[in-house]
Scaffold this active site. Structure first.
Site, short mmCIF file in Angstrom:
data_model
loop_
_atom_site.label_atom_id
_atom_site.label_comp_id
_atom_site.label_asym_id
_atom_site.label_seq_id
_atom_site.Cartn_x
_atom_site.Cartn_y
_atom_site.Cartn_z
N VAL A 1 -8.12 0.03 2.95
CA VAL A 1 -7.83 -1.32 3.36
C VAL A 1 -6.79 -1.40 4.16
CG1 VAL A 1 -8.64 -2.21 0.97
CG2 VAL A 1 -6.46 -1.82 1.30
N GLU A 2 -6.52 -2.71 4.64
CA GLU A 2 -5.48 -3.09 5.68
C GLU A 2 -5.37 -2.13 6.69
OE1 GLU A 2 -3.63 -5.62 5.35
OE2 GLU A 2 -3.28 -6.21 3.21
N GLY A 3 -6.52 -2.06 7.19
CA GLY A 3 -6.71 -1.04 8.38
C GLY A 3 -7.04 0.24 7.96
N LEU B 1 0.78 -1.15 0.00
CA LEU B 1 0.15 -0.09 0.06
C LEU B 1 0.85 1.36 0.07
CD1 LEU B 1 -2.90 -1.27 2.39
CD2 LEU B 1 -3.04 -0.64 0.00
#
Length: 749
Positions: free
Chosen positions: A426-428, A308
């Site tokens: 995304v991913e937190g 990311l």
């Protein structure tokens, strides 16, 4: 009653999922920032990451070939990623960058993984996401760390060569940020598998937002396990568990899609109702029932620290390249728009933040390459690098204005602009990451004694009181040292040290040390006064996390400038902007933190210890803004270094912009000659640049050779400033037709 016992009654208990998240990952250089003593020597001693021969060959071969296959505009207008692209990705093992070679994977370094994903992202967000997900948190990584030998031997070769495409399903409609609250459940029971009755789980789930789910052939699944019949022991709730289910397994539902911002990567849902799976489907086997959350949080590094952030950097480099080239070529009121101060303010911000982003990308992947999994650093990278990418993109959109909002093959910003919220979500989600994770994990992991104190407070051991008192004494001593260090560096500038051999770095390194020294007592006092309530005070926690984060960014910029820059003289304004901006943000976070601390007496003590009596912080001067914006429009090694992830392919928007940019630099002296001649004796009427140039050639002001070069530049300029055009029914009109129409008209180009 002991101090420890009193605290045990007051402090809220730590849940299992919280404890596992806090225990996950390693501590790296961020701990020295938290403790008030940034370890600059350790920073400088980190081995430099470079692409290996195999990694460079992959960049020059399969990656370059892939970029030539991608038409992101057509992809966005279609419904599917072309099958030939998916086949190419599988055949060339793009999905196996993290899989060891012994299983047929590429086993690339984190730096190479980041470079490859970012290079693809600069061309197409959809393809970058498709590549990054199998190389991030998912079945591949979980199998490598926790799978049985049999699972690894079967699945990893199939994932490596693309025979199987993985996805991992965690998020459900009822559990997003609170992933530990997933309602998806499995009951321990017996059932039939391959014609035999075996012990297993009957699982029901409803998941959404699952990338690659619509095309996945193997589903990684997280769920909670319950054992009401006590077939495995006397516990009812056994905890979160991860399993792998083939798509072909009876009851597995995959295929439906979401539409994430029109970016055409595959993202969708998966469901199952009372699906029986044998214990062999659990990653690592039956012994790993209940270990799922620990497994997941310990493997977050790749997604949060590599993939990311790489998308944030790719967005910035693409925006930087396109914007400075356009700002140099595009003229209004007789000047390149990059000469106007309003544009320069945005352009300097783009350039400085792009420098900072590349520095953070390199440092973070170098840390991961050491084998450490720094959970706090990867959270910093995920939040700040995607947010900085958004800042840069928004400024680029403002500068390119009308050109930026017209979609088409020539538009180099629209795809990245649409994809940016995806990386941020995304991913937190970024709000969660900043407000709960960075300082929340940072305090527990980076404080030398806090984690031990908390563990002892909740301990039931008979020796806990004595051990707690020892740790408490050490903690008090640590806090006292922090207070005196902050006082000394806050009021006595000569105590602020620097180890750099470069004069231009020393002043900034001293400020890094000074701000870090302020952070330590602020954190200590916050924990002492607010205790467990600090995790609820998200605005305060976020600001302390900001201080850590911006100091990490500043350290990354120092290392990058000292060790990676080829020509420091050319790069100096970039470095100075990145440093001044980072330190300004850190200073402002401290001011805002103290101003909003709820205890008046503590607030006064904080001001005293940190020498913070005013709301003003040092800003970036207009002179630096002007200097950097002019520097960014030069065609030199620094610009090349900060746009190296943007691979130009013939005929695309970046190629068109670059050709015009380079052509203008090549004829800049001739353009000056033409402008001087036109001021002295204007061509009336001024029908077009071509017409005026022909008149000047007739008068002998420019030679035939000079006129040829200027005409060549002008054709490239016209192509660069045009926007895509369509018929009434939205069929794309070739550029040659619209430019021909301009040439035949009576208006200036």
């Amino acid at each position: 009653m002991s101090i420890r016992t009193s605290l045990k009654k007051v402090l809220p208990p730590i849940s299992v999922t919280e404890q596992e998240a806090l225990d996950a990952g390693d501590v790296w250089i961020e701990s020295s920032i938290y403790q008030g003593k940034p370890d600059m020597q350790a920073l400088r001693d980190i081995p430099q990451a470079k692409l290996s021969a195999d990694e460079q060959a992959f960049m020059d071969g399969p990656v370059a070939e892939l970029l030539n296959m991608i038409d992101d505009f057509e992809l966005g207008n279609g419904k599917h990623i072309p099958q030939e692209v998916l086949d190419f990705l599988g055949k060339n093992r793009f999905f196996s960058m993290i899989i060891p070679k012994k299983f047929g994977g590429l086993e690339f370094s984190p730096y190479a993984n980041s470079t490859i994903v970012a290079t693809i992202a600069a061309k197409s967000g959809a393809i970058a996401v498709t590549v990054m997900v199998p190389n991030s948190l998912g079945p591949g990584e979980l199998l490598m760390h926790y799978g049985t030998n049999e699972q690894q031997d079967y699945w990893l070769p199939r994932l490596a060569d693309g025979r199987d495409i993985p996805c991992f399903a965690l998020t459900s409609p009822e559990a997003g940020s609170d992933a530990g609250a997933i309602p998806d459940a499995a009951i321990v029971t017996k059932g039939e598998y391959n014609g035999e009755e075996v012990l297993g789980l009957r699982v029901s789930w409803d998941k959404r937002y699952i990338t690659l789910a619509p095309i996945a052939t193997v589903l990684g699944l997280a769920f909670k396990v319950f054992d009401p019949d006590q077939l495995l022991g006397d516990k009812l709730e056994l905890g979160i568990t991860c399993a792998l289910l083939p798509k072909s397994h009876p009851g597995v539902e995959l295929g439906n899609r979401h539409d994430p911002m029109g970016v055409r990567f595959y993202n969708g849902t998966t469901r199952g109702q009372d699906v029986f799976i044998p214990m062999d489907f659990i990653i690592g086997g039956q012994k790993n029932i209940g270990r799922g959350w620990q497994m997941l949080v310990s493997c977050l590094g790749a997604g949060r620290g590599i993939s990311l952030p790489a998308m944030g950097v790719a967005t910035a480099q693409s925006a930087f390249k396109g914007t400075v080239e356009y700002s140099f070529v595009r003229e209004q009121f007789g000047l390149p728009i990059g000469r106007f101060e309003g544009i320069q303010e945005k352009m300097a911000d783009i350039a400085g933040k792009t420098f900072l982003l590349e520095a953070m990308r390199v440092l973070t992947t170098e840390g991961l390459g050491l084998g450490v999994k720094p959970s706090v650093v990867t959270a910093i990278a995920k939040y700040h690098m995607t947010e900085l990418g958004r800042d840069v993109m928004n400024s680029a959109m403002d500068i390119q204005a009308g050109k930026a909002i017209q979609r088409g093959p020539q538009n180099t910003l629209a795809g990245g602009y649409a994809a940016l919220p995806i990386a941020i979500t995304v991913e937190g989600a970024n709000i969660l990451t900043r407000n709960l994770m960075i300082f929340g994990q940072g305090a527990m992991r980076c404080h030398p004694y806090l984690k031990d104190m908390v563990d002892l407070i909740h301990s039931n051991e008979s020796s806990a009181d004595a051990e707690f008192n020892k740790v408490l004494r050490k903690t008090v001593g640590f806090s006292v040292k922090n207070a005196f260090r902050s006082l000394g560096k806050g009021y006595l500038p000569f105590l602020r040290e620097s180890e750099s051999a470069l004069p231009e770095v020393r002043k900034y390194e001293k400020r890094v040390n000074s701000i870090s020294a302020k952070l330590a007592p602020l954190a200590d006092l916050s924990l002492a006064v607010l205790g467990g309530d600090l995790k609820k005070a998200e605005l305060l926690s976020a600001r302390l996390g900001d201080v850590m984060s911006y100091l990490y960014g500043a350290m990354a910029a120092i290392r990058f400038y000292e060790q990676r820059i080829e020509d420091r003289k050319l790069a100096l304004p970039y470095f100075e902007y990145a440093m001044q901006w980072s330190l300004q943000q850190a200073d402002q976070a401290i001011v805002n933190f103290i101003n909003n601390f709820p205890n008046t007496a503590t607030r006064g003590l904080m001001r005293l210890l940190t020498n913070t009596y005013t709301n003003s912080v040092a800003g970036i001067s207009d002179d630096l803004v002007r200097e950097l914006s002019i520097a960014s429009m030069q065609d030199n090694s620094v610009k090349d270094q900060l746009t190296h992830l943007v691979r130009v392919t013939p005929g695309d928007g970046n190629d068109i912009n670059e050709q015009a940019f380079k052509a203008k630099h090549a004829v800049a002296h001739l353009l000056g000659k033409v402008q001087k001649a036109l001021r002295k004796e204007p061509v009336v009427p001024f029908i077009s640049f071509e017409h005026a140039l022909n008149k000047l050639q007739e008068k002998g002001v420019v030679t035939a050779d000079e006129a040829t070069k200027l005409h060549d530049y002008n054709e490239k300029r016209k192509l660069a400033v045009r926007v895509d055009e369509y018929t009434f029914d939205m069929e794309l009109v070739p550029a040659s037709q619209t430019l021909k129409a301009i040439d035949g008209g009576q208006n200036a180009a």
